[in-house]
Enzyme design. Structure first.
Site, PDB file in Angstrom:
ATOM      1  N   GLU A 166      -1.661  -5.425  -5.645  1.00 45.91           N
ATOM      2  CA  GLU A 166      -3.145  -5.715  -5.075  1.00 45.91           C
ATOM      3  C   GLU A 166      -4.450  -5.212  -5.960  1.00 45.91           C
ATOM      4  O   GLU A 166      -5.129  -4.540  -5.577  1.00 45.91           O
ATOM      5  CB  GLU A 166      -3.380  -4.964  -3.662  1.00 45.91           C
ATOM      6  CG  GLU A 166      -2.392  -5.289  -2.610  1.00 45.91           C
ATOM      7  CD  GLU A 166      -2.563  -4.914  -1.277  1.00 45.91           C
ATOM      8  OE1 GLU A 166      -3.459  -4.015  -1.047  1.00 45.91           O
ATOM      9  OE2 GLU A 166      -1.876  -5.408  -0.251  1.00 45.91           O
ATOM     10  N   GLU A 367       4.671  -7.457   0.952  1.00 49.31           N
ATOM     11  CA  GLU A 367       4.111  -6.447   1.982  1.00 49.31           C
ATOM     12  C   GLU A 367       3.807  -7.218   3.367  1.00 49.31           C
ATOM     13  O   GLU A 367       3.138  -8.309   3.210  1.00 49.31           O
ATOM     14  CB  GLU A 367       3.117  -5.669   1.699  1.00 49.31           C
ATOM     15  CG  GLU A 367       3.272  -4.696   0.559  1.00 49.31           C
ATOM     16  CD  GLU A 367       2.250  -3.814   0.273  1.00 49.31           C
ATOM     17  OE1 GLU A 367       1.374  -3.384   1.069  1.00 49.31           O
ATOM     18  OE2 GLU A 367       2.190  -3.261  -0.899  1.00 49.31           O
TER      19      GLU A 367
HETATM   20  C1  BGP Z   1      -1.503  -2.531   1.233  1.00 47.91           C
HETATM   21  C2  BGP Z   1      -1.258  -1.391  -0.047  1.00 47.91           C
HETATM   22  C3  BGP Z   1      -0.228  -0.428   0.825  1.00 47.91           C
HETATM   23  C4  BGP Z   1      -0.379   0.067   2.039  1.00 47.91           C
HETATM   24  C5  BGP Z   1      -0.641  -0.925   3.097  1.00 47.91           C
HETATM   25  C6  BGP Z   1      -1.231  -0.604   4.378  1.00 47.91           C
HETATM   26  O1  BGP Z   1      -2.830  -2.911   0.886  1.00 47.91           O
HETATM   27  O2  BGP Z   1      -0.569  -2.301  -0.811  1.00 47.91           O
HETATM   28  O3  BGP Z   1      -0.309   0.658  -0.542  1.00 47.91           O
HETATM   29  O4  BGP Z   1      -0.904   1.101   2.187  1.00 47.91           O
HETATM   30  O5  BGP Z   1      -1.736  -1.922   2.448  1.00 47.91           O
HETATM   31  O6  BGP Z   1      -2.479  -0.267   4.415  1.00 47.91           O
HETATM   32  P1  BGP Z   1      -2.954   1.194   4.736  1.00 47.91           P
HETATM   33  O7  BGP Z   1      -2.264   2.247   4.123  1.00 47.91           O
HETATM   34  O8  BGP Z   1      -4.339   1.216   4.151  1.00 47.91           O
HETATM   35  O9  BGP Z   1      -3.040   1.416   6.361  1.00 47.91           O
END
Ligand code: BGP
Length: 486
Positions: A166, A367
């Protein structure tokens, strides 16, 4: 009548993790990261004042954790590797740090879990940030040296290596919205750091192709978040709303996607940056490096689409706000814990986008997931298991769309859930839980959630029946009692 949605043979099923979010500090003299610094300076910004020092303690528990992951039948897993652990002060390689990753990867290989090794995931070492982070050529060169070490040590032990995760997030969060360190609102610096990120990826990929391609078994790629843009409700948007959606698509998605996958810049991104007078400093050699990018695979992270309307803050110092405003659509479904819209059809759209616009590059969903606050309220009092039926429904709805995209020619080879295990969500710390596996923060014990059992069975059959409960039949997202949250 229901149909069985079967996935292609040898499909990759698994989950993703990140070094900073699960490992904890451990005893390898890991250097500080920007997250240690942010937490030191403003602990009040972090949910329940929980910082990055212990997280889910994977450092100590990796053996039993990997066994637990395997018990869900996964055949693949993304782990992160921490730059600050490998190079604690930027110069000396930590043998102990490398040993830790060798041990983790050896264990995964023993269990038959294919590894995607991700090199950078929001976790800039503090020494590198002090040198200027992605704005600095020196840091970019240091990153390439770090990649060289990673390729040499692990290139023959893992299936895939991703340069970063990301890449747009540390840019807008760190330089536009004050939500990641260095907590700035500075569009000029954002563009420079964004360019530096692309150059770092380019140099890392080119090094792999020139020095390692023929000697290691691993492939090279990158993991990028894709949030398809929609103008307002998508039904009757005005011209200005459509333009806002296009600008968001350019700055949020294509700014990284097009150069990092295709080695060229998106025309609309260039146009916006010229209009805003934000052209970064670069040399001819930089552009040459970027034009040589050639990767084997793309990891696409998908959580939600973004709905846009014409900008409301035309004088903002934040280029994103200046070009578009977020639109909340009252007829859409939202994950109220995270504020993200749930729209699985956008997963289909992005898969087709990759097919049609990114040379049909092999990709996997790297993801996708649903973070939920206080899952304790869904615990079965007898078995003590969290009954996360909403996560099962979320998975089914998304996998159905992915299945449809594959049928329509999307070149998708796998699906990884965020996340395999509850982990530290940056500023949200442990507020929203994402895992198939629950982590009890009081004693660091683990317990499978109901979704883990569902995922396991689904992997066994390589698919599932398309008659299932939708998310809203499993949880009333409009009437959540937030007073129960911890
Ligand atoms: C993505 C990232 C992760 C993870 C996920 C969930 O953007 O790559 O690291 O954290 O989002 O988001 P958050 O943890 O902000 O709820």
């Amino acid at each position: 009548m229901s149909n069985f949605l079967k996935f292609p043979k040898n499909f990759w099923w698994g989950g993703a993790t990140a070094a900073e979010q699960i490992e904890g500090k451990g005893n390898t003299n890991k250097g500080l990261t920007v997250w240690d610094e942010y937490f030191r300076v403003k602990p009040e910004d972090f949910h329940n004042r929980i910082g990055p020092s212990i997280t889910s303690n994977f450092f100590e528990k990796y053996n039993s954790d990997l066994e637990l992951y395997k018990s869900i039948n996964i055949n693949s897993l993304r782990i992160g590797i921490s730059w600050a652990r490998v190079l604690p002060n930027g110069n000396d390689v930590s043998k102990k740090g490398l040993d830790f990753y060798h041990n983790v990867i050896d264990k995964a290989n023993l269990l038959g879990i294919k590894i995607v090794l991700n090199i950078f995931h929001f976790d800039m070492p503090l020494w590198a940030q002090k040198l200027g982070g992605w704005e600095s050529k020196k840091v970019i060169d240091k990153f390439v040296k770090y990649c060289d070490i990673v390729y040499k040590e692990f290139g023959n032990k893992v299936s895939k290596i991703a340069t970063m995760n990301e890449p747009i997030v540390p840019i807008f969060a760190g330089y536009l919205t004050k939500t990641h360190w260095p907590l700035l609102v500075d569009s000029k610096r954002a563009v420079q750091a964004g360019f530096g990120t692309i150059l770092a990826h380019a140099k890392a990929v080119n090094l792999f192709n020139e020095k390692y391609r023929n000697n290691v078994k691993s492939q090279i790629g990158v993991v990028i978040n894709v949030n398809p843009s929609i103008a307002k409700d998508g039904i009757n948007p005005s011209k200005d709303d459509i333009k806002a959606a296009k600008d968001c698509d350019a700055l949020h998605n294509n700014a990284m996607l097009i150069p990092m996958v295709l080695g060229k810049f998106d025309k609309n991104v260039i146009k916006i940056i010229e209009e805003e007078n934000l052209i970064p400093k670069f040399s001819k050699e930089d552009l040459n490096e970027i034009s040589k990018i050639k990767i084997d695979f793309l990891g696409a992270n998908f959580y939600s689409p973004i709905r846009l309307q014409s900008p409301k803050k035309l004088n903002s110092k934040n280029i994103f706000e200046k070009r578009f405003s977020i639109y909340k659509y009252d007829k859409a479904r939202y994950n109220v814990f995270r504020g993200w819209e749930i729209r699985p059809e956008s997963l289909y759209d992005l898969s087709m986008y990759i097919k049609n616009n990114l040379n049909n590059i092999p990709f996997y969903i790297a993801e996708n997931g649903m973070g939920v606050e206080n899952e304790n309220r869904f615990r079965n009092q007898k078995s003590k298991e969290i009954q996360d039926n909403y996560r099962i429904a979320f998975l089914q709805e998304h996998l159905e769309q992915l299945h449809k995209a594959i049928k329509d020619g999307a070149n998708c080879f796998g699906y990884h859930m965020w996340s395999i295990i509850d982990n530290w969500s940056w500023r949200n710390a442990y507020k929203n839980r994402y895992g198939f596996i629950e982590v009890n923060l009081l004693d660091q014990s683990r317990k499978l959630k109901k979704s883990a059992r569902w995922f396991k069975k689904m992997i066994e059959k390589n698919g599932f029946e398309d008659s299932y409960k939708k998310i809203e039949e499993t949880i009333d997202l409009k009437n959540i009692d937030f007073t129960e949250s911890v």
